[in-house]
Write a protein that holds these residues in place. Structure first.
Motif, short mmCIF file in Angstrom:
data_model
loop_
_atom_site.label_atom_id
_atom_site.label_comp_id
_atom_site.label_asym_id
_atom_site.label_seq_id
_atom_site.Cartn_x
_atom_site.Cartn_y
_atom_site.Cartn_z
N ARG A 267 1.26 4.28 -2.71
CA ARG A 267 1.06 5.64 -2.27
C ARG A 267 2.20 6.51 -2.69
N GLU A 268 3.38 6.04 -2.57
CA GLU A 268 4.46 6.84 -3.04
C GLU A 268 4.87 7.14 -4.34
N ARG B 247 0.98 -1.24 0.07
CA ARG B 247 -0.06 0.02 -0.14
C ARG B 247 0.82 1.27 0.19
N GLU B 248 1.94 1.11 0.80
CA GLU B 248 2.97 2.28 0.74
C GLU B 248 3.67 2.54 -0.26
#
Ligand code: PMV
Length: 344
Positions: free
Chosen positions: A280-281, A276-277
């Motif tokens: 997002r990045e 998920r991160e």
């Protein structure tokens, strides 16, 4: 020599990972599911099974990875052999020898590859039809998801509506080479709990008790359509979005089952969070996670992002091993009449 005439055949079948999950049946005996499902057949790994009938009547013998099996595993094999005997009129006992080239409890769906391999080998040994669809239908009776492992690439399993199951079958939708850049990084987490309840039983308690299950069933046709379109167009962002959405829906109905089916462990959840991160990045989905009824996690991504993502994932503690796999071919006969593939 045509080995099938001597009542012996060997079939090799790979595991698969579902992108749209099969979870819930409308007929337990025929293994007719409540919803269509969709999977990727994986390369590198396989179960290889040889079946030999007779000549004499006698108890069936089952060896897995060199060990004689006597308990539940043997009983499941005998059930399929009984089905093959009933269809073919054979009344001899069988000797079954099976090997996985991956650890049986590694979470790489050994039941799917195992039952697909057993179905292919026993059907051929009994001189039953050995086209892909016939083998797939037989494999389904051992473990539902095994029906998809007979075919290579991207495989759909149609649930059908008929009570006799004639419209329930698996079929390949895109070949293994359809999306050359697509990679599946499989994270084998440490101390993955051994399943206490078989999937076939667990899924029916979800059907009976999860408040979200009816909504999930309503959502699946739309999700499958979106997945097929994303795959056809190799639309990464949409593909990763749908795979994550489906996995979250599957996990949510499992966790809201009473008693709760909680398959993930802290390292599995950490992998989900890292994906998920990373998305997002990147400002756009570059990867997707999915998992079955177990703690190991599959992370899909494409060529340009593999290295950076793999580096990031390797930093997650308590993951025993990362294995990189790709879409691969389906089941095939070996050492038989022509070594032909059942289907790709
Ligand atoms: O084939 P079974 O009875 O082991 O059930 C498999 C269920 C899931 O792996 C969770 C989903 C799927 O479609 O493979």
């Amino acid at each position: 020599m045509d080995r099938r005439r001597s009542g012996q055949a060997t079939y090799v079948a790979p595991p698969n990972i579902a992108l749209i999950k099969y979870w819930g049946v409308r007929d337990v005996g025929l293994v007719l599911p409540n919803n269509d499902s969709f999977s990727v057949t994986l390369d590198r790994f396989f179960s290889r099974t040889r079946v030999r009938f007779g000549p004499a009547q006698g108890p069936d013998a089952f060896r897995l990875n060199g060990r004689v099996e006597r308990g539940d595993r043997r009983r499941a094999v005998v059930r399929m052999l009984d089905e093959v005997r009933a269809r073919s009129g054979i009344d001899a006992g069988a000797s079954v020898t099976s090997r996985n080239n991956f650890p049986t409890a590694s979470g790489l769906a050994s039941s799917a590859s195992g039952f697909a391999a057993l179905a292919g080998a026993s059907a051929a040994a009994a001189r039953l039809p050995t086209d892909g669809r016939s083998i797939s239908r037989l494999a389904r009776l051992g473990s539902g998801s095994a029906c998809r492992s007979v075919f290579g690439g991207f495989v759909e399993w149609k649930a059908g509506h008929r009570a006799d199951g004639r419209d329930c079958f698996a079929r390949p939708r895109f070949p293994a080479g359809h999306w050359p850049g697509l990679v599946d990084l499989v994270g084998l987490v440490e101390d993955a709990p051994v399943k206490s309840v078989r999937s076939a039983v667990a899924m029916q308690s979800t059907v009976a008790t999860s408040p979200g299950y009816p909504d999930r069933l309503r959502e699946i046709p739309g999700r499958l359509r979106r997945l097929l379109r994303a795959l056809r167009e190799r639309d990464e962002a949409e593909f990763f979005t749908v795979v994550i959405e489906e996995c979250d829906s599957f996990r949510s109905v499992c966790e809201s089952t009473r008693p709760s089916l909680d398959y993930l462990t802290p390292p599995s959840r950490r992998i989900l969070a890292e994906v998920r991160e990373a998305n997002r990045e990147a400002g756009t989905p570059i990867a997707a996670y999915t998992h079955d009824a177990g703690a190991h996690v599959h992370v899909f991504t494409t060529g340009p992002n593999v290295r950076a993502l793999a580096r990031r994932l390797r930093r997650v503690p308590r993951v025993a091993r990362w294995i990189s796999v790709r879409p691969g071919p389906g089941g095939r006969f070996v050492g038989g009449p022509s070594g032909r593939r059942a289907s790709r």
